[in-house]
Design a protein around this motif. Structure first.
Motif: not given
Length: 91
Positions: A27, A29-32, A35, A56-58, A86
């Motif tokens: 998973f 979830d860091q600054r995109s 990625f 991955a988020d965002n 969101e």
């Protein structure tokens, strides 16, 4: 068996690699903008098991175009992109 490594990926991934960790689920979830680099590192170090799931988020907003291009074009990935509102957002 679950491994949770807290910290910046530049520090966490090498620690996990030294421990011999390989993953069937990751998973992100860091600054995109990280990625693509982080996924490339996991691939290069062969830390992703066959049929692993990468979430991955965002990636759509604010966006991660290089990461999206890679996971939709690389033959090793079967990709589903799901857009969700969101939490707390009016959109």
């Amino acid at each position: 068996h679950m491994v949770v490594q807290v910290g910046h990926s530049d520090d966490a991934v090498p620690i996990l690699h030294e421990k011999g960790c390989r993953f069937d689920m990751v998973f992100m979830d860091q600054r995109s903008t990280r990625f693509h680099t982080d996924l490339a590192t996991l691939e290069r170090l062969q830390m992703l098991l066959p049929h692993s799931v990468v979430v991955a988020d965002n990636v759509l907003k604010p966006g991660a175009p290089r990461w999206l291009w890679h996971i939709t074009k690389a033959p090793r990935y079967c990709t589903d992109i799901i857009s969700v509102r969101e939490f707390g957002s009016a959109e």
